[in-house]
Design a protein around this motif. Structure first.
Motif, mmCIF file in Angstrom:
data_model
loop_
_atom_site.group_PDB
_atom_site.id
_atom_site.type_symbol
_atom_site.label_atom_id
_atom_site.label_comp_id
_atom_site.label_asym_id
_atom_site.label_seq_id
_atom_site.Cartn_x
_atom_site.Cartn_y
_atom_site.Cartn_z
ATOM 1 N N TYR A 11 0.847 -1.200 0.000
ATOM 2 C CA TYR A 11 0.000 0.000 0.000
ATOM 3 C C TYR A 11 0.882 1.250 0.000
ATOM 4 C CZ TYR A 11 -4.216 -2.793 0.764
ATOM 5 O OH TYR A 11 -5.250 -3.677 0.625
ATOM 6 N N ALA A 17 1.106 -5.764 2.353
ATOM 7 C CA ALA A 17 -0.068 -6.541 2.758
ATOM 8 C C ALA A 17 0.057 -7.981 2.280
ATOM 9 C CB ALA A 17 -1.331 -5.903 2.211
ATOM 10 N N GLY A 38 -4.700 -8.216 10.106
ATOM 11 C CA GLY A 38 -3.569 -7.572 9.439
ATOM 12 C C GLY A 38 -2.712 -8.520 8.621
ATOM 13 N N ALA A 39 -3.073 -9.799 8.582
ATOM 14 C CA ALA A 39 -2.253 -10.797 7.868
ATOM 15 C C ALA A 39 -2.351 -10.664 6.350
ATOM 16 C CB ALA A 39 -2.666 -12.207 8.289
ATOM 17 N N GLY A 40 -3.420 -10.009 5.868
ATOM 18 C CA GLY A 40 -3.560 -9.814 4.415
ATOM 19 C C GLY A 40 -4.773 -10.490 3.799
ATOM 20 N N LYS A 41 -5.658 -11.024 4.639
ATOM 21 C CA LYS A 41 -6.821 -11.769 4.132
ATOM 22 C C LYS A 41 -7.703 -10.889 3.244
ATOM 23 C CE LYS A 41 -8.323 -12.720 8.322
ATOM 24 N NZ LYS A 41 -7.311 -11.990 9.099
ATOM 25 N N SER A 42 -8.071 -9.723 3.758
ATOM 26 C CA SER A 42 -8.970 -8.858 2.977
ATOM 27 C C SER A 42 -8.288 -8.384 1.700
ATOM 28 C CB SER A 42 -9.408 -7.645 3.809
ATOM 29 O OG SER A 42 -10.222 -8.053 4.876
ATOM 30 N N THR A 43 -7.002 -8.119 1.776
ATOM 31 C CA THR A 43 -6.279 -7.678 0.581
ATOM 32 C C THR A 43 -6.311 -8.758 -0.485
ATOM 33 O OG1 THR A 43 -4.835 -6.255 1.907
ATOM 34 C CG2 THR A 43 -4.051 -6.869 -0.281
HETATM 35 N N1 ADP Z 1 -5.971 0.804 2.203
HETATM 36 C C1 ADP Z 1 -4.875 0.510 2.921
HETATM 37 N N2 ADP Z 1 -3.850 1.394 3.015
HETATM 38 C C2 ADP Z 1 -2.745 1.089 3.716
HETATM 39 N N3 ADP Z 1 -2.531 -0.068 4.363
HETATM 40 C C3 ADP Z 1 -3.517 -0.988 4.310
HETATM 41 C C4 ADP Z 1 -4.737 -0.755 3.598
HETATM 42 N N4 ADP Z 1 -5.521 -1.847 3.713
HETATM 43 C C5 ADP Z 1 -4.830 -2.727 4.476
HETATM 44 N N5 ADP Z 1 -3.639 -2.219 4.825
HETATM 45 C C6 ADP Z 1 -2.599 -2.898 5.609
HETATM 46 O O1 ADP Z 1 -2.268 -4.100 4.954
HETATM 47 C C7 ADP Z 1 -2.102 -5.151 5.888
HETATM 48 C C8 ADP Z 1 -3.084 -6.276 5.594
HETATM 49 O O2 ADP Z 1 -4.407 -5.808 5.815
HETATM 50 P P1 ADP Z 1 -5.697 -6.657 5.495
HETATM 51 O O3 ADP Z 1 -5.563 -7.232 4.138
HETATM 52 O O4 ADP Z 1 -6.876 -5.818 5.797
HETATM 53 O O5 ADP Z 1 -5.541 -7.856 6.562
HETATM 54 P P2 ADP Z 1 -6.654 -8.758 7.272
HETATM 55 O O6 ADP Z 1 -7.884 -8.730 6.438
HETATM 56 O O7 ADP Z 1 -6.014 -10.113 7.365
HETATM 57 O O8 ADP Z 1 -6.897 -8.165 8.622
HETATM 58 C C9 ADP Z 1 -2.262 -4.531 7.266
HETATM 59 O O9 ADP Z 1 -0.989 -4.162 7.737
HETATM 60 C C10 ADP Z 1 -3.084 -3.299 6.979
HETATM 61 O O10 ADP Z 1 -2.845 -2.296 7.924
#
Ligand code: ADP
Ligand code: MG
Length: 225
Positions: A11, A17, A38-43
């Motif tokens: 990001y 991520a 914060g592991a990257g699941k949603s990403t």
């Molecule tokens: N839009 C964004 N901008 C900056 N950092 C992000 C953004 N979305 C997620 N992150 C970061 O990327 C990492 C993975 O996030 P995310 O995919 O939401 O993990 P999870 O869904 O497993 O909690 C985390 O460190 C989070 O803070």
């Protein structure tokens, strides 16, 4: 059906991520994506539905590299998948029926066909009797079932659910996971992120574990840990 090849997502703030993710998900699979917050699941899921794009690497769905898909092709891609969110994302001023019908009303199909598809989707999630209710009149588990009906109403080959039980108690979580399992048994590929270890241990599906953006474990018929 889905391939991740050397996918890294960084990001803007230099947060990594995802790091060098390589994955193959076959048509018809049920996959849990697990890992700490914060592991990257949603990403990982956002790359699939093209809410985000990889910084490097390729994400291929049905032979199409979605990493550099022209923006006018994104609606087509999304029509091939259903997406379920932790917070349901329902339209609060619309009935259950209208929430499910909303998107397919834009596809130019007859109202008879719309009615058949919406009714079918509501029956699959067991909510046909509440088709006239508003979201505010439903429990959290019922609201998520509307979210699932909306996701499958167009008959997509792929269903993506990002922490679908994150706001639900164990009983409602179990009902939601059972519905997702039944949908998978109809042949739809299902990808579910969760950190509900009890659910993962109960269903014994493929489990892909992310840790700080890396795939650290990928096993069939697995448990959470
Ligand atoms: N839009 C964004 N901008 C900056 N950092 C992000 C953004 N979305 C997620 N992150 C970061 O990327 C990492 C993975 O996030 P995310 O995919 O939401 O993990 P999870 O869904 O497993 O909690 C985390 O460190 C989070 O803070
Ligand atoms: Mg998340």
């Amino acid at each position: 059906m889905i391939q991740f090849r050397a996918v890294t997502k960084k990001y803007k703030n230099d947060n990594y991520a995802l790091r060098n993710v390589n994955l193959d998900i076959m048509s018809g699979e049920f996959v849990f994506i697990v890992g700490a917050s914060g592991a990257g699941k949603s990403t990982l899921m956002k790359l699939l539905y093209n809410e985000e794009r990889p910084s490097s690497g390729t994400v291929t769905i049905g032979g199409i590299n979605v990493a550099n898909l022209p923006s006018d092709k994104v609606p087509n891609l999304r029509r091939c998948m259903g997406i379920v969110f932790q917070d349901y994302k329902l339209l609060q001023n619309k009935s259950v029926y209208d929430n499910v019908a909303y998107v397919i009303r834009t596809l130019g199909i007859s109202s008879k066909e719309i009615n058949a598809r919406v009714s079918g989707a509501l029956k699959i999630v067991g909510l046909f009797d509440k088709k006239n209710a508003l979201p505010s009149e439903l429990s959290g588990g019922e609201q998520q079932r509307v979210g699932i009906a909306r996701a499958i109403v167009n008959g997509p080959p792929l269903l993506i659910a990002d922490e679908p039980t994150g706001n639900l108690d164990p009983k409602n979580s179990m009902e939601i996971m059972q519905i997702l399992d039944q949908i998978n048994q109809r042949g739809i590929t299902v990808i579910v992120s969760t950190h509900d270890n009890a659910m993962v241990d109960y269903f014994r599906k493929r489990v892909i574990t992310l840790d700080k953006g890396e795939v650290v474990r990928d096993i069939q018929a697995g448990t959470y840990e």
